[in-house]
Design an enzyme around this catalytic site. Structure first.
Site, PDB file in Angstrom:
ATOM      1  N   SER A 119       0.789  -1.336   0.104  1.00  0.00           N
ATOM      2  CA  SER A 119       0.087  -0.023   0.062  1.00  0.00           C
ATOM      3  C   SER A 119       0.874   1.339   0.140  1.00  0.00           C
ATOM      4  O   SER A 119       0.397   2.339  -0.202  1.00  0.00           O
ATOM      5  CB  SER A 119      -0.904   0.059   1.245  1.00  0.00           C
ATOM      6  OG  SER A 119      -1.835  -1.063   1.224  1.00  0.00           O
ATOM      7  N   HIS A 140      -1.139  -2.812  -7.160  1.00  0.00           N
ATOM      8  CA  HIS A 140      -1.794  -2.585  -6.031  1.00  0.00           C
ATOM      9  C   HIS A 140      -3.354  -2.357  -6.190  1.00  0.00           C
ATOM     10  O   HIS A 140      -3.787  -1.589  -6.732  1.00  0.00           O
ATOM     11  CB  HIS A 140      -1.434  -0.982  -5.636  1.00  0.00           C
ATOM     12  CG  HIS A 140      -1.901  -0.509  -4.468  1.00  0.00           C
ATOM     13  ND1 HIS A 140      -2.396   0.787  -4.054  1.00  0.00           N
ATOM     14  CD2 HIS A 140      -2.305  -1.303  -3.318  1.00  0.00           C
ATOM     15  CE1 HIS A 140      -2.982   0.845  -2.972  1.00  0.00           C
ATOM     16  NE2 HIS A 140      -2.994  -0.054  -2.414  1.00  0.00           N
ATOM     17  N   GLU A 152      -3.742   0.163  -9.099  1.00  0.00           N
ATOM     18  CA  GLU A 152      -2.541   1.281  -9.351  1.00  0.00           C
ATOM     19  C   GLU A 152      -1.303   0.338  -9.834  1.00  0.00           C
ATOM     20  O   GLU A 152      -1.134  -0.848  -9.179  1.00  0.00           O
ATOM     21  CB  GLU A 152      -2.138   1.822  -8.105  1.00  0.00           C
ATOM     22  CG  GLU A 152      -2.845   2.962  -7.697  1.00  0.00           C
ATOM     23  CD  GLU A 152      -2.414   3.779  -6.612  1.00  0.00           C
ATOM     24  OE1 GLU A 152      -2.069   4.951  -6.728  1.00  0.00           O
ATOM     25  OE2 GLU A 152      -2.378   3.109  -5.592  1.00  0.00           O
ATOM     26  N   ASN A 190      -3.333   6.352  -1.539  1.00  0.00           N
ATOM     27  CA  ASN A 190      -3.352   6.190  -0.345  1.00  0.00           C
ATOM     28  C   ASN A 190      -2.723   7.415   0.107  1.00  0.00           C
ATOM     29  O   ASN A 190      -2.607   7.842   1.438  1.00  0.00           O
ATOM     30  CB  ASN A 190      -2.551   4.809   0.028  1.00  0.00           C
ATOM     31  CG  ASN A 190      -3.203   3.587   0.192  1.00  0.00           C
ATOM     32  OD1 ASN A 190      -4.393   3.624   0.475  1.00  0.00           O
ATOM     33  ND2 ASN A 190      -2.746   2.552   0.060  1.00  0.00           N
TER      34      ASN A 190
END
Ligand SMILES: CC(=O)CC(=O)SCCNC(=O)CCNC(=O)[C@H](O)C(C)(C)COP(=O)(O)OP(=O)(O)OC[C@H]1O[C@@H](n2cnc3c(N)ncnc32)[C@H](O)[C@@H]1OP(=O)(O)O
Ligand SMILES: NC(=O)C1=CN([C@@H]2O[C@H](COP(=O)(O)OP(=O)(O)OC[C@H]3O[C@@H](n4cnc5c(N)ncnc54)[C@H](OP(=O)(O)O)[C@@H]3O)[C@@H](O)[C@H]2O)C=CC1
Length: 291
Positions: A119, A140, A152, A190
């Site tokens: 993450s 991701h 991602e 994130n």
């Protein structure tokens, strides 16, 4: 390079979702975890999530049986060496991931692409610790994987164009949308989402609102599908804290300071939904706020 078989390391909430979507898209999946119990739980959860998709007419009984038949589990990490693509989805701790890549190294085929579902952790640094930095990438997925549209893709400075293009094609076969992010702490989603969650914990810590009022405000006032504290419990408070620590250390800015209350919940082992207690207590029929 054509990808047919996929190894997934870590059978937690992300690993099981990743195994689910790859099997549904026709890939052979080999799922591993250090805990035999985690593997059993993951297989049961995948079956339950597929059944829910059948009941909603999103897939058929026959397709569900085919998908389940494509997933095998193993307690032996070395078994993943034969896969075309390996996705690491173990706990968000750099030392854990580095050790896993070291253990895997003697067993991997030279052409295998190695990826991490991290993450937040630097892809360039993780890649540098492997013997195949040009075939290493950040891959991701978002939680819950069978539902969320975005993946991602994060290139380390060493990642080759061929590796990137291969994963771009893989994302398309899953029916998902790829977003490319540069390799900075916590990437795009994130970098924005987890400080928002951390700020919600500060609002709780400072008494601006309680768990229910903070979540309700963001659901009804900003149209978020889940309140930030509910979402933190869903992600896992240990994972949220790890991401804040990576942002704080990596960007050296006090605006990313993890809220002391978040630290306290993690120290208590109240990690959210996965252990049935976090900002809410999930042990009864309805979630009950803990503050
Ligand atoms: C931390 C990181 O590194 C990155 C991240 O992932 S950050 C987290 C990103 N995720 C989010 O922000 C999720 C925010 N929440 C939501 O979008 C929604 O609350 C939700 C999709 C999870 C549930 O939506 P809902 O409307 O309350 O639930 P519900 O109607 O029961 O389910 C919607 C769909 O999700 C599926 N679903 C719900 N929870 C699921 C789960 N845990 N696993 C698999 N599927 C699930 C349902 O089967 C249903 O599928 P269909 O539409 O295909 O029928
Ligand atoms: N939660 C989220 O919303 C998202 C998380 N991620 C990332 O995905 C990764 C996994 O997160 P998540 O699934 O939530 O975490 P979980 O805690 O649910 O699962 C992690 C799993 O990995 C296992 N594990 C730990 N060490 C090893 C090892 N050495 N070998 C094999 N398995 C191991 C754990 O076993 P045990 O429990 O026995 O330690 C656990 O079953 C993290 O990098 C996280 O940042 C990415 C997107 C979203």
């Amino acid at each position: 390079m054509e990808i047919r078989s996929v190894g997934v390391i870590g059978a937690g909430q992300m690993g099981n979702g990743i195994a689910h979507v790859f099997a549904q898209s026709g890939y052979d999946v080999l799922l591993t975890d250090i805990s035999e119990e985690a593997l059993e739980k993951a297989m049961a959860l995948i079956a339950r999530n597929l059944e829910r998709q059948v009941s909603r007419g999103k897939t058929t009984e026959a397709e569900m049986a085919l998908a389940l038949g494509r997933i095998r589990t193993t307690g032996v990490l070395a078994d993943l060496g034969a896969c075309d693509l390996v996705i690491e989805a173990a706990t968000e701790r750099e030392a854990v991931k580095v050790k896993l890549f070291e253990e895997l190294r003697p067993h991997l085929r030279p052409e295998t692409i190695l990826t991490s579902n991290t993450s937040s952790i630097s892809i360039t640094r993780l890649a540098a610790g492997t013997e195949r930095p040009e075939r290493f990438m950040g891959f991701h997925f978002m939680n819950p994987v069978p539902v969320m549209q975005l993946v991602e893709l994060i290139r380390g400075i060493q990642t080759s164009e061929e590796t990137y293009q291969t994963l771009l094609k893989v994302v398309a076969t899953l029916g998902k949308t790829a977003a490319s992010a540069e390799d900075f702490p916590a990437f795009i989603v994130n970098r924005i989402l987890i400080p928002m969650i951390n700020e919600a914990v500060y609002a709780l810590y400072e008494g601006v609102g309680n768990v229910r009022s903070i979540d309700q405000s963001m659901k009804l006032g900003a149209n978020h599908p889940m309140g930030p504290l509910e979402l933190a419990d869903f992600i896992g408070l240990d994972t949220c804290l790890s991401i804040m620590n990576v942002l704080h250390e990596g960007l050296a800015d006090t605006k990313y300071r993890p809220c002391p209350l978040l630290v306290k919940y993690v120290e208590a082992g109240w990690l959210g939904r996965k252990v049935k207690r976090g900002f809410y207590d999930y042990r009864g029929e309805e979630p009950v706020p803990t503050r």
